[in-house]
Design a protein around this motif. Structure first.
Motif, PDB file in Angstrom:
ATOM      1  N   GLY A   9       0.817  -1.213   0.000  1.00  0.00           N
ATOM      2  CA  GLY A   9       0.000   0.000   0.000  1.00  0.00           C
ATOM      3  C   GLY A   9       0.847   1.256   0.000  1.00  0.00           C
ATOM      4  O   GLY A   9       0.583   2.203  -0.753  1.00  0.00           O
ATOM      5  N   GLN A  10       1.891   1.274   0.818  1.00  0.00           N
ATOM      6  CA  GLN A  10       2.783   2.439   0.842  1.00  0.00           C
ATOM      7  C   GLN A  10       3.490   2.599  -0.500  1.00  0.00           C
ATOM      8  O   GLN A  10       3.691   3.714  -0.977  1.00  0.00           O
ATOM      9  CB  GLN A  10       3.786   2.323   1.987  1.00  0.00           C
ATOM     10  N   GLY A  11       3.850   1.482  -1.120  1.00  0.00           N
ATOM     11  CA  GLY A  11       4.477   1.530  -2.435  1.00  0.00           C
ATOM     12  C   GLY A  11       3.555   2.087  -3.504  1.00  0.00           C
ATOM     13  O   GLY A  11       3.987   2.803  -4.412  1.00  0.00           O
ATOM     14  N   LEU A  12       2.270   1.788  -3.402  1.00  0.00           N
ATOM     15  CA  LEU A  12       1.309   2.286  -4.392  1.00  0.00           C
ATOM     16  C   LEU A  12       1.206   3.803  -4.364  1.00  0.00           C
ATOM     17  O   LEU A  12       0.945   4.432  -5.384  1.00  0.00           O
ATOM     18  CB  LEU A  12      -0.073   1.671  -4.152  1.00  0.00           C
ATOM     19  N   ARG A  13       1.415   4.399  -3.212  1.00  0.00           N
ATOM     20  CA  ARG A  13       1.352   5.866  -3.097  1.00  0.00           C
ATOM     21  C   ARG A  13       2.388   6.542  -3.984  1.00  0.00           C
ATOM     22  O   ARG A  13       2.170   7.644  -4.449  1.00  0.00           O
ATOM     23  CB  ARG A  13       1.570   6.304  -1.658  1.00  0.00           C
ATOM     24  N   THR A  14       3.526   5.887  -4.193  1.00  0.00           N
ATOM     25  CA  THR A  14       4.602   6.487  -4.965  1.00  0.00           C
ATOM     26  C   THR A  14       4.819   5.823  -6.317  1.00  0.00           C
ATOM     27  O   THR A  14       5.733   6.187  -7.034  1.00  0.00           O
ATOM     28  CB  THR A  14       5.922   6.415  -4.166  1.00  0.00           C
ATOM     29  N   ALA A  15       3.990   4.851  -6.652  1.00  0.00           N
ATOM     30  CA  ALA A  15       4.239   4.011  -7.819  1.00  0.00           C
ATOM     31  C   ALA A  15       4.160   4.759  -9.147  1.00  0.00           C
ATOM     32  O   ALA A  15       5.128   4.862  -9.868  1.00  0.00           O
ATOM     33  CB  ALA A  15       3.288   2.824  -7.824  1.00  0.00           C
ATOM     34  N   SER A 147       7.644  -1.736 -15.440  1.00  0.00           N
ATOM     35  CA  SER A 147       8.640  -0.966 -14.680  1.00  0.00           C
ATOM     36  C   SER A 147       8.068  -0.536 -13.328  1.00  0.00           C
ATOM     37  O   SER A 147       8.794  -0.484 -12.331  1.00  0.00           O
ATOM     38  CB  SER A 147       9.106   0.250 -15.481  1.00  0.00           C
ATOM     39  N   VAL A 148       6.786  -0.259 -13.260  1.00  0.00           N
ATOM     40  CA  VAL A 148       6.157   0.075 -11.980  1.00  0.00           C
ATOM     41  C   VAL A 148       6.176  -1.150 -11.074  1.00  0.00           C
ATOM     42  O   VAL A 148       6.460  -1.045  -9.877  1.00  0.00           O
ATOM     43  CB  VAL A 148       4.716   0.592 -12.181  1.00  0.00           C
ATOM     44  N   GLY A 149       5.906  -2.303 -11.636  1.00  0.00           N
ATOM     45  CA  GLY A 149       5.988  -3.545 -10.872  1.00  0.00           C
ATOM     46  C   GLY A 149       7.390  -3.774 -10.332  1.00  0.00           C
ATOM     47  O   GLY A 149       7.561  -4.220  -9.197  1.00  0.00           O
ATOM     48  N   ASP A 150       8.410  -3.454 -11.149  1.00  0.00           N
ATOM     49  CA  ASP A 150       9.798  -3.572 -10.689  1.00  0.00           C
ATOM     50  C   ASP A 150      10.020  -2.727  -9.440  1.00  0.00           C
ATOM     51  O   ASP A 150      10.632  -3.175  -8.475  1.00  0.00           O
ATOM     52  CB  ASP A 150      10.782  -3.108 -11.767  1.00  0.00           C
ATOM     53  N   LYS A 151       9.533  -1.489  -9.459  1.00  0.00           N
ATOM     54  CA  LYS A 151       9.697  -0.587  -8.306  1.00  0.00           C
ATOM     55  C   LYS A 151       8.982  -1.133  -7.075  1.00  0.00           C
ATOM     56  O   LYS A 151       9.508  -1.076  -5.962  1.00  0.00           O
ATOM     57  CB  LYS A 151       9.162   0.808  -8.638  1.00  0.00           C
ATOM     58  N   LEU A 152       7.780  -1.670  -7.269  1.00  0.00           N
ATOM     59  CA  LEU A 152       7.034  -2.230  -6.136  1.00  0.00           C
ATOM     60  C   LEU A 152       7.763  -3.427  -5.543  1.00  0.00           C
ATOM     61  O   LEU A 152       7.849  -3.564  -4.324  1.00  0.00           O
ATOM     62  CB  LEU A 152       5.618  -2.605  -6.567  1.00  0.00           C
ATOM     63  N   VAL A 153       8.293  -4.292  -6.396  1.00  0.00           N
ATOM     64  CA  VAL A 153       9.042  -5.452  -5.906  1.00  0.00           C
ATOM     65  C   VAL A 153      10.253  -4.982  -5.102  1.00  0.00           C
ATOM     66  O   VAL A 153      10.521  -5.493  -4.010  1.00  0.00           O
ATOM     67  CB  VAL A 153       9.479  -6.381  -7.065  1.00  0.00           C
ATOM     68  N   GLU A 154      10.980  -3.998  -5.619  1.00  0.00           N
ATOM     69  CA  GLU A 154      12.151  -3.472  -4.904  1.00  0.00           C
ATOM     70  C   GLU A 154      11.762  -2.943  -3.526  1.00  0.00           C
ATOM     71  O   GLU A 154      12.449  -3.203  -2.536  1.00  0.00           O
ATOM     72  CB  GLU A 154      12.816  -2.356  -5.713  1.00  0.00           C
ATOM     73  N   GLN A 155      10.648  -2.205  -3.454  1.00  0.00           N
ATOM     74  CA  GLN A 155      10.208  -1.654  -2.169  1.00  0.00           C
ATOM     75  C   GLN A 155       9.808  -2.746  -1.192  1.00  0.00           C
ATOM     76  O   GLN A 155      10.123  -2.665  -0.002  1.00  0.00           O
ATOM     77  CB  GLN A 155       9.047  -0.682  -2.390  1.00  0.00           C
ATOM     78  N   ILE A 156       9.110  -3.769  -1.682  1.00  0.00           N
ATOM     79  CA  ILE A 156       8.683  -4.860  -0.814  1.00  0.00           C
ATOM     80  C   ILE A 156       9.883  -5.635  -0.300  1.00  0.00           C
ATOM     81  O   ILE A 156       9.980  -5.942   0.891  1.00  0.00           O
ATOM     82  CB  ILE A 156       7.691  -5.790  -1.555  1.00  0.00           C
ATOM     83  N   VAL A 157      10.826  -5.935  -1.182  1.00  0.00           N
ATOM     84  CA  VAL A 157      12.024  -6.684  -0.781  1.00  0.00           C
ATOM     85  C   VAL A 157      12.844  -5.869   0.217  1.00  0.00           C
ATOM     86  O   VAL A 157      13.317  -6.401   1.225  1.00  0.00           O
ATOM     87  CB  VAL A 157      12.874  -7.093  -2.020  1.00  0.00           C
ATOM     88  N   ALA A 158      12.984  -4.574  -0.028  1.00  0.00           N
ATOM     89  CA  ALA A 158      13.741  -3.719   0.895  1.00  0.00           C
ATOM     90  C   ALA A 158      13.077  -3.685   2.274  1.00  0.00           C
ATOM     91  O   ALA A 158      13.759  -3.784   3.305  1.00  0.00           O
ATOM     92  CB  ALA A 158      13.858  -2.296   0.335  1.00  0.00           C
ATOM     93  N   ALA A 159      11.758  -3.583   2.317  1.00  0.00           N
ATOM     94  CA  ALA A 159      11.035  -3.542   3.593  1.00  0.00           C
ATOM     95  C   ALA A 159      11.165  -4.888   4.322  1.00  0.00           C
ATOM     96  O   ALA A 159      11.287  -4.930   5.541  1.00  0.00           O
ATOM     97  CB  ALA A 159       9.573  -3.191   3.369  1.00  0.00           C
ATOM     98  N   ALA A 160      11.139  -5.981   3.564  1.00  0.00           N
ATOM     99  CA  ALA A 160      11.202  -7.312   4.181  1.00  0.00           C
ATOM    100  C   ALA A 160      12.585  -7.602   4.754  1.00  0.00           C
ATOM    101  O   ALA A 160      12.712  -8.379   5.696  1.00  0.00           O
ATOM    102  CB  ALA A 160      10.830  -8.375   3.157  1.00  0.00           C
TER     103      ALA A 160
END
Length: 162
Positions: A9-15, A147-160
């Protein structure tokens, strides 16, 4: 699943400002609706989040985003997706969160992000809960489709990994 949803959800705000499609796959009870609940609560949606199993589409709106929680489980044929007019919901700032997205076949654009949720043996999982904690273990596979999906994956992996 709630924490993963909150991170997404936080990633979607900046996606991005365009429309996004997030596909959620997994067997019954895997945590798809729980994930969406965590996502919506992180974005400020108050109250209980209902599964759209019977309504098929539940709309939500937060500043800057229109979110549509979609459940295609009850569809018998991909042609039924056309009657839901989901493509018409794909406007700038909209996000389709689609449970059982594979039932749509080719009726929807490719997902920007796909989350496949599986039950996992404790030995396969990272961050395994302690025995007797009452928590089940899930394995979530993230697949990007843009490319947006790439950014979301990066954010999720970084948070995890924090």
């Amino acid at each position: 699943m709630r924490a993963l949803g909150a991170t997404l959800g936080q990633g979607l705000r900046t996606a991005a400002e365009g429309a996004l499609v997030v596909a959620l796959e997994g067997e019954l009870g895997a945590g798809k609706t729980t994930l969406v609940g965590g996502l919506l609560h992180a974005l400020g949606v108050a109250g209980p989040i209902r599964s759209p199993s019977y309504t098929l589409v539940e709309p939500y709106e937060v500043p800057g985003l229109k979110l549509y929680h979609v459940d295609l489980y009850r569809l018998a044929d991909p042609d039924e997706v056309d009657a839901l007019a989901l493509r018409e919901l794909l406007t700038p700032g909209s996000v389709l969160l689609i449970e059982w997205s594979s039932r749509a076949a080719d009726r929807l654009p490719a997902a920007d992000l796909t989350l496949e949720i599986e039950y996992s043996k404790a030995s396969d999982a990272v961050g395994t809960p302690p025995p007797g904690s009452g928590h089940s273990v899930r394995l979530v596979t993230l697949r990007s489709g843009s490319s947006v999906g790439d950014k979301l994956v990066e954010q999720i992996v970084a948070a995890a990994s924090q």
